[in-house]
Design an enzyme around this catalytic site. Structure first.
Site, PDB file in Angstrom:
ATOM      1  N   TYR A 161      -1.075   0.958  39.035  1.00  0.00           N
ATOM      2  CA  TYR A 161      -0.768   2.377  38.827  1.00  0.00           C
ATOM      3  C   TYR A 161      -0.539   2.610  37.333  1.00  0.00           C
ATOM      4  O   TYR A 161       0.266   1.930  36.703  1.00  0.00           O
ATOM      5  CB  TYR A 161       0.469   2.813  39.620  1.00  0.00           C
ATOM      6  CG  TYR A 161       0.730   4.307  39.460  1.00  0.00           C
ATOM      7  CD1 TYR A 161      -0.143   5.235  40.020  1.00  0.00           C
ATOM      8  CD2 TYR A 161       1.805   4.776  38.713  1.00  0.00           C
ATOM      9  CE1 TYR A 161       0.062   6.610  39.854  1.00  0.00           C
ATOM     10  CE2 TYR A 161       2.019   6.143  38.536  1.00  0.00           C
ATOM     11  CZ  TYR A 161       1.136   7.053  39.115  1.00  0.00           C
ATOM     12  OH  TYR A 161       1.334   8.409  38.950  1.00  0.00           O
ATOM     13  N   ASP A 249      -0.172  -1.751  29.914  1.00  0.00           N
ATOM     14  CA  ASP A 249       0.644  -0.627  30.361  1.00  0.00           C
ATOM     15  C   ASP A 249       2.055  -1.168  30.597  1.00  0.00           C
ATOM     16  O   ASP A 249       2.347  -1.753  31.640  1.00  0.00           O
ATOM     17  CB  ASP A 249       0.041  -0.046  31.636  1.00  0.00           C
ATOM     18  CG  ASP A 249       0.886   1.081  32.211  1.00  0.00           C
ATOM     19  OD1 ASP A 249       2.041   1.249  31.757  1.00  0.00           O
ATOM     20  OD2 ASP A 249       0.412   1.765  33.129  1.00  0.00           O
ATOM     21  N   LYS A 277       9.188   5.805  30.595  1.00  0.00           N
ATOM     22  CA  LYS A 277      10.382   5.466  31.369  1.00  0.00           C
ATOM     23  C   LYS A 277      11.613   5.080  30.530  1.00  0.00           C
ATOM     24  O   LYS A 277      12.262   5.925  29.953  1.00  0.00           O
ATOM     25  CB  LYS A 277      10.024   4.365  32.364  1.00  0.00           C
ATOM     26  CG  LYS A 277       8.945   4.854  33.368  1.00  0.00           C
ATOM     27  CD  LYS A 277       8.876   4.008  34.581  1.00  0.00           C
ATOM     28  CE  LYS A 277       7.686   4.353  35.473  1.00  0.00           C
ATOM     29  NZ  LYS A 277       7.983   5.234  36.562  1.00  0.00           N
TER      30      LYS A 277
HETATM   31  N1  PLP Z   1       2.249   3.318  34.225  1.00  0.00           N
HETATM   32  C1  PLP Z   1       3.081   2.670  35.053  1.00  0.00           C
HETATM   33  C2  PLP Z   1       3.049   1.177  35.115  1.00  0.00           C
HETATM   34  C3  PLP Z   1       3.979   3.392  35.841  1.00  0.00           C
HETATM   35  O1  PLP Z   1       4.805   2.742  36.664  1.00  0.00           O
HETATM   36  C4  PLP Z   1       3.994   4.804  35.743  1.00  0.00           C
HETATM   37  C5  PLP Z   1       4.893   5.608  36.587  1.00  0.00           C
HETATM   38  O2  PLP Z   1       5.353   5.218  37.625  1.00  0.00           O
HETATM   39  C6  PLP Z   1       3.117   5.422  34.848  1.00  0.00           C
HETATM   40  C7  PLP Z   1       2.255   4.660  34.096  1.00  0.00           C
HETATM   41  C8  PLP Z   1       3.128   6.916  34.692  1.00  0.00           C
HETATM   42  O3  PLP Z   1       4.283   7.328  34.026  1.00  0.00           O
HETATM   43  P1  PLP Z   1       4.834   8.829  34.196  1.00  0.00           P
HETATM   44  O4  PLP Z   1       5.289   8.959  35.608  1.00  0.00           O
HETATM   45  O5  PLP Z   1       5.929   8.937  33.187  1.00  0.00           O
HETATM   46  O6  PLP Z   1       3.704   9.739  33.890  1.00  0.00           O
END
Ligand code: PLP
Length: 441
Positions: A161, A249, A277
């Site tokens: 994700y 990521d 986050k």
């Molecule tokens: N990347 C990862 C690994 C995530 O866990 C998340 C959100 O859960 C995101 C990207 C997306 O972040 P946001 O919810 O701040 O857009």
């Protein structure tokens, strides 16, 4: 560290929460105004059933609902609460700055201070750009990788994700989505996580078209999956061999697993790294960065467009600076590790004793209680997770004051604000929950 809890009581001895009557009423009302009653589908109780809980306060390791119930929280707001909720220094810093003006639309000193702190914490980042969410960070890093390399394909792990931008949501396994053009989806190619051979095959097949390999270093949406020894290093080498960028990521792992994130923990260097986050201490934030050579391709000095009215706003920057100050104390990561180890070692004893088909994957304070008889190493393995049993377990815990993500596959988070006693109390409830779902149903 072994929990002192011996779990000798009966289920009847455990006090149950007052019924969440007000939450139920509001959950019904909000569904008429906001699709599914939530502003992000993760928050919905679609998978576990029942109605969502409305909270009105978050403090340290606890959440408080509008019916007067207190919860030991392991959702951690889906990641940001590394130090627990509402760290005092972060709240104070934001309060001070908001009075001076929440947004200027022009540079200010806190942006500079924050950029200095990030580039000092993460060796692979020479330049950084600040955005408002993890989604924006990944979306922008992907565009930059395409602009920098002149190639279009993004390779990512099935079931990973990376937020909700089109390129990375395209057929990512368990989260399907309408509304994504086929032309966009066809530029995203999936491989199995932890499988270097499948990545090599994929890069060979698309040899001259891959802009980047994009991975979570520790996927957190199919349980918590530790990278196999040598995997991230192997990915790094394959990216160099096939002349594409490696994007990590670290939206969830960044500043949580170590100050330098998973890159510090596993000794690997990405070309571009994405954050969100935990970086903002609770304020909405995202960031992406890498070498000067790559980052200089961004407008206004390069040709890759990326922008944002609220990006780098003073309140978020103040919260972020305060958060990075707090995280730079080494004791933080020792506490996170010790609390998470305390929790999982005590639950593991119970799992072993009863031979429950439950896995406890954990990397630092990223944890998951996975209802599967075998360890989950990739998306295919995650299909065996028993979501029905998880739903019963989730509600048993919820009614007794332990809050987990309402999802059988998403990572839960321990914070540095959890005390040894909080963990002991949670262990008691969790172990009784396991007994409830396996022995009594
Ligand atoms: N990347 C990862 C690994 C995530 O866990 C998340 C959100 O859960 C995101 C990207 C997306 O972040 P946001 O919810 O701040 O857009």
């Amino acid at each position: 560290m072994q929990s002192k809890n011996t779990n000798t009581g009966t289920l009847k001895e455990l006090r149950k929460h007052a019924p969440a009557v007000k939450s139920r009423e509001l959950a019904e009302e909000i569904e008429k105004l906001i699709p599914g009653g939530v502003n992000s589908p993760f928050r919905s109780f679609e998978e576990v059933g029942g109605h969502t809980i409305f909270f009105d306060r978050a403090d340290g390791a606890y959440l408080f609902d509008i019916d007067g119930n207190k919860y030991i929280d392991f959702l951690g707001a889906w990641g940001p609460a590394i130090l627990g909720h509402s760290p005092k220094a972060v709240v104070e810093a934001c309060k001070k700055v908001i009075e001076l003006g929440p947004v200027f639309g022009s540079p200010h000193t806190l942006e500079l201070e924050f950029a200095r702190k990030i580039t000092r914490a993460v060796p692979s980042i020479e330049m950084v750009r600040l955005v408002n969410s993890g989604t924006e960070a990944v979306m922008s890093a992907v565009r930059l990788a395409r602009g920098f390399t002149g190639k279009e394909i993004i390779v990512m792990a099935e079931g990973g994700y990376h937020g909700h931008s089109d390129s990375v949501l395209a057929s990512n396994g368990h989260r399907t989505s309408g509304g994504i053009p086929n032309a966009t989806a066809s530029n995203t190619v999936l491989v199995a996580f932890n499988d270097l051979e499948s990545l090599r095959d994929c890069l060979s097949k698309h040899s001259n078209s891959v802009a980047a390999v994009l991975l979570e270093p520790v996927p957190g949406s199919m349980g918590v999956i530790p990278p196999a020894p040598g995997y991230l290093d192997g990915v790094r080498k394959l990216c160099d061999e096939f002349n594409c960028l490696f994007i990590l990521d670290e939206v969830l792992t960044g500043f949580r697993l170590a100050l330098g994130g998973a890159q510090e923990l596993y000794g690997v260097k990405a070309d571009l790294t994405c954050y969100g986050k935990g970086l903002g201490g609770g304020m909405p934030i995202g960031a992406f960065g890498g070498s000067e050579k790559i980052m200089r391709h961004l407008q206004p000095i390069g040709d890759v467009y990326q922008a944002g009215t609220f990006s780098g706003n003073p309140v978020t920057m103040a919260g972020g600076c305060a958060m990075l100050e707090l995280l730079s104390a080494p004791a933080v990561y020792e506490t996170l590790e010790s609390r998470a180890a305390q929790l999982f070692s005590a639950i593991q004893v119970e799992i072993d004793r009863h031979e429950y088909p439950v896995q406890l994957p954990r990397v630092g304070s990223m944890i998951a209680i996975v209802f599967s008889s075998k360890p989950v190493r990739n998306f295919q393995d995650s299909k065996a997770i028993d979501s029905k049993r998880f739903a019963k377990f989730f509600h048993f815990l919820l009614e007794r004051g332990v809050y987990l993500p309402p999802s059988s596959v998403d990572a839960a988070c321990v914070s540095a604000a959890h005390s040894v006693d909080d963990i002991d109390e949670a262990v008691d409830i969790i172990n009784r929950g396991l007994s409830f779902v396996f022995d009594r149903t």
